[in-house]
Motif scaffolding. Structure first.
Motif, PDB file in Angstrom:
ATOM      1  N   ASP A  89       0.831  -1.213   0.000  1.00  0.00           N
ATOM      2  CA  ASP A  89       0.000   0.000   0.000  1.00  0.00           C
ATOM      3  C   ASP A  89       0.863   1.260   0.000  1.00  0.00           C
ATOM      4  N   SER A  90       1.930   1.253   0.772  1.00  0.00           N
ATOM      5  CA  SER A  90       2.832   2.412   0.804  1.00  0.00           C
ATOM      6  C   SER A  90       3.552   2.581  -0.526  1.00  0.00           C
ATOM      7  N   LEU A  91       3.956   1.478  -1.142  1.00  0.00           N
ATOM      8  CA  LEU A  91       4.596   1.554  -2.458  1.00  0.00           C
ATOM      9  C   LEU A  91       3.640   2.104  -3.508  1.00  0.00           C
ATOM     10  N   LYS A  92       2.389   1.690  -3.435  1.00  0.00           N
ATOM     11  CA  LYS A  92       1.404   2.198  -4.387  1.00  0.00           C
ATOM     12  C   LYS A  92       1.209   3.696  -4.207  1.00  0.00           C
ATOM     13  N   GLU A  93       1.159   4.145  -2.973  1.00  0.00           N
ATOM     14  CA  GLU A  93       1.021   5.575  -2.703  1.00  0.00           C
ATOM     15  C   GLU A  93       2.222   6.341  -3.256  1.00  0.00           C
ATOM     16  N   LEU A  94       3.414   5.790  -3.069  1.00  0.00           N
ATOM     17  CA  LEU A  94       4.621   6.421  -3.605  1.00  0.00           C
ATOM     18  C   LEU A  94       4.556   6.497  -5.126  1.00  0.00           C
ATOM     19  N   GLY A  95       4.099   5.425  -5.758  1.00  0.00           N
ATOM     20  CA  GLY A  95       3.994   5.399  -7.211  1.00  0.00           C
ATOM     21  C   GLY A  95       2.936   6.341  -7.737  1.00  0.00           C
ATOM     22  N   PHE A  96       1.803   6.441  -7.062  1.00  0.00           N
ATOM     23  CA  PHE A  96       0.737   7.335  -7.514  1.00  0.00           C
ATOM     24  C   PHE A  96       1.156   8.801  -7.415  1.00  0.00           C
ATOM     25  N   ARG A  97       2.039   9.100  -6.482  1.00  0.00           N
ATOM     26  CA  ARG A  97       2.541  10.471  -6.372  1.00  0.00           C
ATOM     27  C   ARG A  97       3.639  10.745  -7.402  1.00  0.00           C
ATOM     28  N   GLY A  98       4.053   9.717  -8.129  1.00  0.00           N
ATOM     29  CA  GLY A  98       5.074   9.893  -9.162  1.00  0.00           C
ATOM     30  C   GLY A  98       6.481   9.959  -8.616  1.00  0.00           C
ATOM     31  N   ASN A  99       6.700   9.418  -7.434  1.00  0.00           N
ATOM     32  CA  ASN A  99       8.013   9.509  -6.799  1.00  0.00           C
ATOM     33  C   ASN A  99       8.759   8.182  -6.746  1.00  0.00           C
ATOM     34  N   MET A 100       8.266   7.152  -7.407  1.00  0.00           N
ATOM     35  CA  MET A 100       8.948   5.867  -7.355  1.00  0.00           C
ATOM     36  C   MET A 100      10.069   5.840  -8.391  1.00  0.00           C
ATOM     37  N   PHE A 101      11.255   5.484  -7.938  1.00  0.00           N
ATOM     38  CA  PHE A 101      12.395   5.387  -8.830  1.00  0.00           C
ATOM     39  C   PHE A 101      12.358   4.049  -9.553  1.00  0.00           C
ATOM     40  N   VAL A 102      13.053   3.984 -10.661  1.00  0.00           N
ATOM     41  CA  VAL A 102      13.135   2.736 -11.423  1.00  0.00           C
ATOM     42  C   VAL A 102      13.840   1.662 -10.600  1.00  0.00           C
ATOM     43  N   THR A 103      14.830   2.062  -9.820  1.00  0.00           N
ATOM     44  CA  THR A 103      15.539   1.078  -8.996  1.00  0.00           C
ATOM     45  C   THR A 103      14.621   0.469  -7.940  1.00  0.00           C
ATOM     46  N   THR A 104      13.718   1.263  -7.397  1.00  0.00           N
ATOM     47  CA  THR A 104      12.760   0.747  -6.410  1.00  0.00           C
ATOM     48  C   THR A 104      11.810  -0.240  -7.071  1.00  0.00           C
ATOM     49  N   ARG A 105      11.347   0.087  -8.270  1.00  0.00           N
ATOM     50  CA  ARG A 105      10.452  -0.809  -9.009  1.00  0.00           C
ATOM     51  C   ARG A 105      11.159  -2.116  -9.345  1.00  0.00           C
ATOM     52  N   THR A 106      12.404  -2.026  -9.803  1.00  0.00           N
ATOM     53  CA  THR A 106      13.164  -3.225 -10.147  1.00  0.00           C
ATOM     54  C   THR A 106      13.391  -4.099  -8.919  1.00  0.00           C
TER      55      THR A 106
END
Length: 168
Positions: A89-106
């Motif tokens: 849920d926290s990762l989704k919130e980070l992604g929806f705000r547009g702040n997720m880095f590619v390294t975090t996604r990988t």
């Protein structure tokens, strides 16, 4: 009824239009204004720290899961799944705000693979299905186009004579 939208009564047999006095292409078309060069995105320090924290948590997740399994058994896996759901849920919130880095996604996708590769002897199939659904939920958020086939197959016990329940 005629649906061709052509009226045969009105035909124009007009002559050619005289364009001899017209000067073509005397003024060049206006050039569009050049687009301003966008400045490179420099994230805030809090966003960098948040992504680093998620990267660390995701990197440790398979080890924490295995430790919970060794310490508490299947119920440890169930409790860990609940904590993992909060992380998702926290990762989704980070992604929806547009702040997720590619390294975090990988790292999150790699964590999903590592979790499913763990050799956990889970007999309670509902826990196995819950763990798989949490991994699938994170994968769908990170890469909704791809299909994975590395989920463990549930092994429901069948009675010795399962034919007694069939209608034939």
């Amino acid at each position: 009824m005629d649906f061709t939208a052509k009226n045969a009564e009105h035909v124009d047999f007009g002559g050619e239009v005289d364009y001899s006095g017209h000067q073509w292409f005397q003024e060049p078309p206006p050039r569009p204004e050049p687009q301003p060069v966008a400045e490179p995105y420099i994230p805030e320090q809090s966003v960098i720290m948040q992504n680093e924290a998620f990267g660390f948590a995701l990197g440790a997740a398979p080890n924490v899961l295995y430790g919970r399994y060794k310490q508490y058994g299947q119920l440890g896996v169930l409790a860990w799944c609940s904590e993992f759901g909060e992380l998702i849920d926290s990762l989704k919130e980070l992604g929806f705000r547009g702040n997720m880095f590619v390294t975090t996604r990988t790292q999150a996708l790699r964590t999903c693979e590592e979790i499913l590769k763990l050799k956990l002897d889970i007999e309670m199939q509902i826990i196995l299905m819950y763990l798989s659904s949490q991994v699938a939920r994170l994968r769908r958020f990170l890469d909704g186009e791809r299909q994975w086939d590395d989920y463990p197959a549930p092994k429901f016990p069948l009675p010795l004579d399962y034919r007694q329940f069939s209608s034939s």
